[in-house]
Design a protein around this motif. Structure first.
Motif, PDB file in Angstrom:
ATOM      1  N   ASP A  61      -4.550  -5.581   6.170  1.00 14.54           N
ATOM      2  CA  ASP A  61      -5.694  -5.067   6.247  1.00 14.54           C
ATOM      3  C   ASP A  61      -5.708  -3.563   5.847  1.00 14.54           C
ATOM      4  O   ASP A  61      -6.415  -3.074   5.199  1.00 14.54           O
ATOM      5  CB  ASP A  61      -6.625  -5.591   7.476  1.00 14.54           C
ATOM      6  CG  ASP A  61      -7.112  -6.903   7.429  1.00 14.54           C
ATOM      7  OD1 ASP A  61      -7.224  -7.309   6.351  1.00 14.54           O
ATOM      8  OD2 ASP A  61      -7.471  -7.399   8.509  1.00 14.54           O
ATOM      9  N   ALA A  62      -4.628  -3.011   6.834  1.00 10.43           N
ATOM     10  CA  ALA A  62      -4.358  -1.547   6.701  1.00 10.43           C
ATOM     11  C   ALA A  62      -4.186  -1.140   5.079  1.00 10.43           C
ATOM     12  O   ALA A  62      -4.739  -0.207   4.623  1.00 10.43           O
ATOM     13  CB  ALA A  62      -3.534  -0.962   7.590  1.00 10.43           C
ATOM     14  N   PHE A  63      -3.400  -1.780   4.618  1.00 13.06           N
ATOM     15  CA  PHE A  63      -2.904  -1.619   3.204  1.00 13.06           C
ATOM     16  C   PHE A  63      -3.955  -1.578   2.238  1.00 13.06           C
ATOM     17  O   PHE A  63      -4.343  -0.734   1.281  1.00 13.06           O
ATOM     18  CB  PHE A  63      -1.588  -2.220   2.684  1.00 13.06           C
ATOM     19  CG  PHE A  63      -0.231  -1.664   3.186  1.00 13.06           C
ATOM     20  CD1 PHE A  63       0.232  -0.427   2.389  1.00 13.06           C
ATOM     21  CD2 PHE A  63       0.563  -2.240   4.019  1.00 13.06           C
ATOM     22  CE1 PHE A  63       1.257   0.084   2.792  1.00 13.06           C
ATOM     23  CE2 PHE A  63       1.590  -1.378   4.439  1.00 13.06           C
ATOM     24  CZ  PHE A  63       2.188  -0.436   3.764  1.00 13.06           C
ATOM     25  N   ASP A  64      -4.777  -2.866   2.132  1.00 13.12           N
ATOM     26  CA  ASP A  64      -5.705  -3.147   1.427  1.00 13.12           C
ATOM     27  C   ASP A  64      -6.848  -2.141   1.561  1.00 13.12           C
ATOM     28  O   ASP A  64      -7.436  -1.744   0.306  1.00 13.12           O
ATOM     29  CB  ASP A  64      -6.366  -4.688   1.347  1.00 13.12           C
ATOM     30  CG  ASP A  64      -5.217  -5.702   1.015  1.00 13.12           C
ATOM     31  OD1 ASP A  64      -4.511  -5.255   0.308  1.00 13.12           O
ATOM     32  OD2 ASP A  64      -5.622  -6.777   1.333  1.00 13.12           O
ATOM     33  N   ALA A  65      -7.266  -2.033   2.643  1.00 12.91           N
ATOM     34  CA  ALA A  65      -8.320  -0.868   2.872  1.00 12.91           C
ATOM     35  C   ALA A  65      -8.077   0.582   2.244  1.00 12.91           C
ATOM     36  O   ALA A  65      -8.831   1.104   1.797  1.00 12.91           O
ATOM     37  CB  ALA A  65      -8.808  -0.964   4.385  1.00 12.91           C
ATOM     38  N   ALA A  66      -6.864   0.974   2.558  1.00 10.02           N
ATOM     39  CA  ALA A  66      -6.192   2.296   2.091  1.00 10.02           C
ATOM     40  C   ALA A  66      -6.371   2.254   0.482  1.00 10.02           C
ATOM     41  O   ALA A  66      -6.841   3.384  -0.100  1.00 10.02           O
ATOM     42  CB  ALA A  66      -5.024   2.583   2.681  1.00 10.02           C
TER      43      ALA A  66
END
Length: 147
Positions: free
Chosen positions: A103-108
């Protein structure tokens, strides 16, 4: 969620540490920093970024809120500069915190793709050959298709 549009430099280390500090409920913090890149010819004197303050702030807040709705995030930070910058200067920073790294990578990545192609900023490059506005690139627009 913090969205900052400013003309002054920011300290990446200080911002990243403040963002990640005390995140006992988050398993991942992803950060990205965009930097003024020299031209292929090696003669970029400066890049000048313009924007409409109220419109830009609202647009960035909207996309940060959308990222928070699409992925399970604990927090979002977006810093974007405007004004005159030289090669090597930091232009922007995105940070996302999430319980899990995907989630952190995709959102970034979502935020970075948006900032590159849709955020209401206009860039002008100044070099020995003169000054010119930076045109949108097809690959930047295509990157948004996956979202």
């Amino acid at each position: 969620m913090r969205v900052i549009v400013q003309d002054t430099p920011f300290d990446f280390g200080q911002e990243a540490e403040a963002f990640a500090s005390g995140r006992h409920d988050m398993g991942a913090v992803v950060t990205f920093t965009g930097i003024v890149r020299d031209l292929a010819t090696g003669d970029l004197d400066a890049m000048e970024i313009e924007h409409y303050p109220g419109m830009t702030q609202k647009a960035l807040e909207k996309i940060a809120a959308e990222a928070s709705e699409r992925w399970k995030l604990g927090d979002v930070l977006v810093i974007h500069r405007y004004g005159r910058m030289t090669p090597g200067d930091k232009i922007m920073m995105v940070a996302t915190a999430a319980p899990h790294r995907k989630d952190a990578f995709d959102a970034a990545e979502f935020l970075m793709d948006y900032l590159k192609s849709r955020a209401p900023f206009w860039k002008k490059e100044h070099s020995a050959q003169g000054a010119g506005w930076v045109a949108a690139k097809d690959e930047d627009e295509a990157a948004l298709d996956r979202w």
